[in-house]
Every structure is written in structure tokens, then in C-alpha cells.
Design a protein around this motif. Sequence first.
Motif, PDB file in Angstrom:
ATOM      1  N   ALA A  61       0.834  -1.204   0.000  1.00 44.60           N
ATOM      2  CA  ALA A  61       0.000   0.000   0.000  1.00 44.60           C
ATOM      3  C   ALA A  61       0.870   1.256   0.000  1.00 44.60           C
ATOM      4  O   ALA A  61       0.575   2.233  -0.693  1.00 44.60           O
ATOM      5  N   GLN A  62       1.951   1.237   0.765  1.00 43.91           N
ATOM      6  CA  GLN A  62       2.854   2.391   0.813  1.00 43.91           C
ATOM      7  C   GLN A  62       3.590   2.552  -0.520  1.00 43.91           C
ATOM      8  O   GLN A  62       3.776   3.670  -0.998  1.00 43.91           O
ATOM      9  N   ALA A 113       2.431   1.632  -3.449  1.00 46.47           N
ATOM     10  CA  ALA A 113       1.437   2.167  -4.385  1.00 46.47           C
ATOM     11  C   ALA A 113       1.249   3.666  -4.168  1.00 46.47           C
ATOM     12  O   ALA A 113       1.156   4.435  -5.134  1.00 46.47           O
ATOM     13  N   LYS A 114       1.215   4.107  -2.921  1.00 47.68           N
ATOM     14  CA  LYS A 114       1.060   5.530  -2.612  1.00 47.68           C
ATOM     15  C   LYS A 114       2.259   6.325  -3.123  1.00 47.68           C
ATOM     16  O   LYS A 114       2.098   7.393  -3.727  1.00 47.68           O
ATOM     17  N   ASP A 115       3.457   5.809  -2.889  1.00 44.77           N
ATOM     18  CA  ASP A 115       4.673   6.474  -3.362  1.00 44.77           C
ATOM     19  C   ASP A 115       4.704   6.556  -4.886  1.00 44.77           C
ATOM     20  O   ASP A 115       5.038   7.604  -5.451  1.00 44.77           O
ATOM     21  N   TRP A 116       4.363   5.462  -5.538  1.00 47.05           N
ATOM     22  CA  TRP A 116       4.375   5.458  -7.005  1.00 47.05           C
ATOM     23  C   TRP A 116       3.313   6.409  -7.556  1.00 47.05           C
ATOM     24  O   TRP A 116       3.558   7.122  -8.521  1.00 47.05           O
ATOM     25  N   GLN A 117       2.130   6.415  -6.947  1.00 46.99           N
ATOM     26  CA  GLN A 117       1.066   7.306  -7.405  1.00 46.99           C
ATOM     27  C   GLN A 117       1.515   8.764  -7.290  1.00 46.99           C
ATOM     28  O   GLN A 117       1.251   9.568  -8.185  1.00 46.99           O
ATOM     29  N   ALA A 118       2.205   9.099  -6.210  1.00 47.92           N
ATOM     30  CA  ALA A 118       2.703  10.461  -6.026  1.00 47.92           C
ATOM     31  C   ALA A 118       3.709  10.836  -7.116  1.00 47.92           C
ATOM     32  O   ALA A 118       3.866  12.007  -7.445  1.00 47.92           O
ATOM     33  N   CYS A 128       0.130   1.155  -9.984  1.00 48.77           N
ATOM     34  CA  CYS A 128       0.800   0.106  -9.212  1.00 48.77           C
ATOM     35  C   CYS A 128      -0.121  -1.107  -9.156  1.00 48.77           C
ATOM     36  O   CYS A 128      -1.158  -1.080  -8.502  1.00 48.77           O
TER      37      CYS A 128
END
Length: 124
Positions: free
Chosen positions: A11-12, A14-19, A24
Amino acid sequence: MSSSAGKLDRAQIAKDWQARGYSCDLWVDPPGQVWEDYVHSADELLMLMEGALELEMQGKTLRPVIGEEVLIPVHTPHTVRNTSATTARWSMGMKLVGLKPQMRLLALLIPTHQDRRYFYFKWL
């Protein structure tokens, strides 16, 4: 990127990649699975979560360790294979920032071999 138990926090990631403008998705491959000669119209990120993978691109063979992020540049032919005797789990993300709205339905995996019929579509 890891939890207190030492495992990767998907989840982290995915959040980092989305930013950073990437999707992801989790891929789960059985032993011996090969994704051969793929080319994408966007940069791609790959991160091994579990098992072992081999990645061929630009005349090199890479064997990423768990948690290592690999960038596959746009229009770069590449092959990914599960080289372990167990299931491999890996995250794959495509660069989405800057795409035109009509490109939100992406054919992310389009084989270079004419005889393959596998396509992966994702609504964004």
C-alpha cells in the motif's frame, strides 16, 4: 517501504508510485512464467515483492532483489521471467502523468509477437 515485520508494504509502495505519477498493480506468476519481448508506450516501474525474477533489457540481464525498484524506459523491449521454484509476486507500474484523457484506457501489455493474444487493459 517496509512494515515492522520486515515485509514490503504494498500500500505504501502504491502511494509512493502514485505520487510520482505511476500506477501500481500486483502480478503473481507461477514458477517458469515468462513475459517475453514486451514494449510499452510509457515508462514502467518494477519491484520484486517475493520470489525471484530475471529481467532482460538493453542487452543486460538484471536479477533484482526483493524491494529493489527497476525503471524500464519507454519503448524498451524487455522480458521478465520467474526464475524461482515458487510463486513470484511483483509490482508493476506505468507512468500515467501527461497522458491525454482519451488514453486513460491503456493497453499496457502488447506483445511484439503476432501470435500472442494477451492484452491487459485498465481503466484509470
